[in-house]
Write an enzyme that holds these catalytic residues in place. Structure first.
Site, PDB file in Angstrom:
ATOM      1  N   LEU A 172       0.877  -1.163   0.000  1.00 29.55           N
ATOM      2  CA  LEU A 172       0.000   0.000   0.000  1.00 29.55           C
ATOM      3  C   LEU A 172       0.918   1.217   0.000  1.00 29.55           C
ATOM      4  O   LEU A 172       1.884   1.255   0.766  1.00 29.55           O
ATOM      5  CB  LEU A 172      -0.901   0.023   1.241  1.00 29.55           C
ATOM      6  CG  LEU A 172      -1.931  -1.100   1.385  1.00 29.55           C
ATOM      7  CD1 LEU A 172      -2.688  -0.948   2.697  1.00 29.55           C
ATOM      8  CD2 LEU A 172      -2.899  -1.109   0.204  1.00 29.55           C
ATOM      9  N   ASP A 173       0.631   2.198  -0.835  1.00 27.71           N
ATOM     10  CA  ASP A 173       1.524   3.358  -0.880  1.00 27.71           C
ATOM     11  C   ASP A 173       1.405   4.181   0.389  1.00 27.71           C
ATOM     12  O   ASP A 173       0.520   3.985   1.216  1.00 27.71           O
ATOM     13  CB  ASP A 173       1.280   4.188  -2.145  1.00 27.71           C
ATOM     14  CG  ASP A 173      -0.096   4.825  -2.194  1.00 27.71           C
ATOM     15  OD1 ASP A 173      -0.506   5.454  -1.203  1.00 27.71           O
ATOM     16  OD2 ASP A 173      -0.765   4.708  -3.241  1.00 27.71           O
ATOM     17  N   ARG A 174       2.317   5.115   0.550  1.00 29.44           N
ATOM     18  CA  ARG A 174       2.410   5.902   1.780  1.00 29.44           C
ATOM     19  C   ARG A 174       1.088   6.588   2.136  1.00 29.44           C
ATOM     20  O   ARG A 174       0.732   6.717   3.320  1.00 29.44           O
ATOM     21  CB  ARG A 174       3.515   6.960   1.623  1.00 29.44           C
ATOM     22  CG  ARG A 174       3.793   7.759   2.894  1.00 29.44           C
ATOM     23  CD  ARG A 174       4.767   8.900   2.589  1.00 29.44           C
ATOM     24  NE  ARG A 174       6.034   8.394   2.076  1.00 29.44           N
ATOM     25  CZ  ARG A 174       7.071   8.083   2.830  1.00 29.44           C
ATOM     26  NH1 ARG A 174       7.001   8.216   4.141  1.00 29.44           N
ATOM     27  NH2 ARG A 174       8.184   7.649   2.283  1.00 29.44           N
ATOM     28  N   THR A 197      -1.978   5.607   1.410  1.00 32.47           N
ATOM     29  CA  THR A 197      -3.118   4.690   1.480  1.00 32.47           C
ATOM     30  C   THR A 197      -3.109   3.972   2.827  1.00 32.47           C
ATOM     31  O   THR A 197      -2.067   3.494   3.276  1.00 32.47           O
ATOM     32  CB  THR A 197      -3.058   3.648   0.342  1.00 32.47           C
ATOM     33  OG1 THR A 197      -3.102   4.337  -0.912  1.00 32.47           O
ATOM     34  CG2 THR A 197      -4.240   2.693   0.419  1.00 32.47           C
TER      35      THR A 197
END
Length: 236
Positions: free
Chosen positions: A101-103, A105
């Site tokens: 999950l990106d930063r 999210t």
């Protein structure tokens, strides 16, 4: 596997450091009897300073990832591993995130040291749906659900259409999106492809497994029943 190597692989220190724990009498059985390095003993019976050992290899963890944390062991700033026991970074085999999950999210993130389980979860054959809630910069137009479900949507710089995905409107600028694949920044790129922008993104479910009552930053180790629930959501 010898007991010293087993404990070292759980992250309690080098083999030399673990041997020192034995010499100091800090490794005991469940009844408090001091153990020696050549004692045959099961994982669940071992205590260090009176505390049970960390989970054995085959560990799978569900983490409620907060915004602002990165799924990496090397990036600067806050890492998802900062939310777990510090010695887990030293486990062998390593504890890896199952996808990312990106930063920016939040939501459900799985981690495991079981390579076979990791590949089983992320394999396209698993068909595990992933459910996201998105907050958008602009109102939904009304045609996004049909576009996402068509199986014909192309993302920028890609030549293979996306698999059909299900969109549910939760409000003018709120949407729930269920994916059946995992491409780079897929949700954000899908909404960009229809002229919108994701302002906030949260993953609430993978397969049949949700976050339950875990608050942001909290985690729990999964058991066999949880894994059955995870794969019970296949193709849902």
């Amino acid at each position: 596997m010898k007991i010293v190597r087993h404990i070292a692989n759980l992250g309690y220190g080098s083999r030399k450091q673990v041997q020192a724990l034995f010499r100091e009498g800090r490794v005991t059985d469940a009844d408090g009897e001091v153990l020696y390095t050549d004692d045959p003993v099961d994982h669940d019976a071992i205590r260090i300073d009176g505390e049970p050992l960390d989970p054995a290899p085959g560990l799978c963890v569900l983490l409620h990832k907060p915004v602002g944390y990165t799924c990496s062991t090397k990036d600067t700033g806050r890492l998802v591993y900062d939310l777990l026991p510090a010695r887990w970074r030293l486990r062998d085999p390593v504890l890896s995130t199952v996808g990312r999950l990106d930063r920016d999210t939040s939501g459900l993130l799985l981690l495991t040291d079981d390579g076979g389980l990791l590949h089983r979860i992320i394999s396209p054959k698993a068909q595990l749906p992933k459910v996201y809630e998105a907050t958008l910069a602009q109102d939904l137009r009304g045609d996004e659900a049909a576009t996402f479900a068509s199986g014909a949507l192309l993302l920028e710089s890609e030549t293979k259409p996306l698999l059909p995905a299900e969109l549910e409107s939760l409000g003018p600028r709120q949407a729930r999106l269920t994916l059946h694949e995992g491409r780079y920044h897929q949700v954000r790129r899908m909404f960009a492809a229809v002229g919108n922008h994701v302002e906030a993104l949260h993953r609430s479910q993978v397969g049949g497994l949700g976050l339950g009552d875990l608050a942001p930053g909290q985690w729990r180790a999964l058991d066999a029943g949880d894994l059955q629930t995870l794969f019970a959501g296949r193709g849902a």
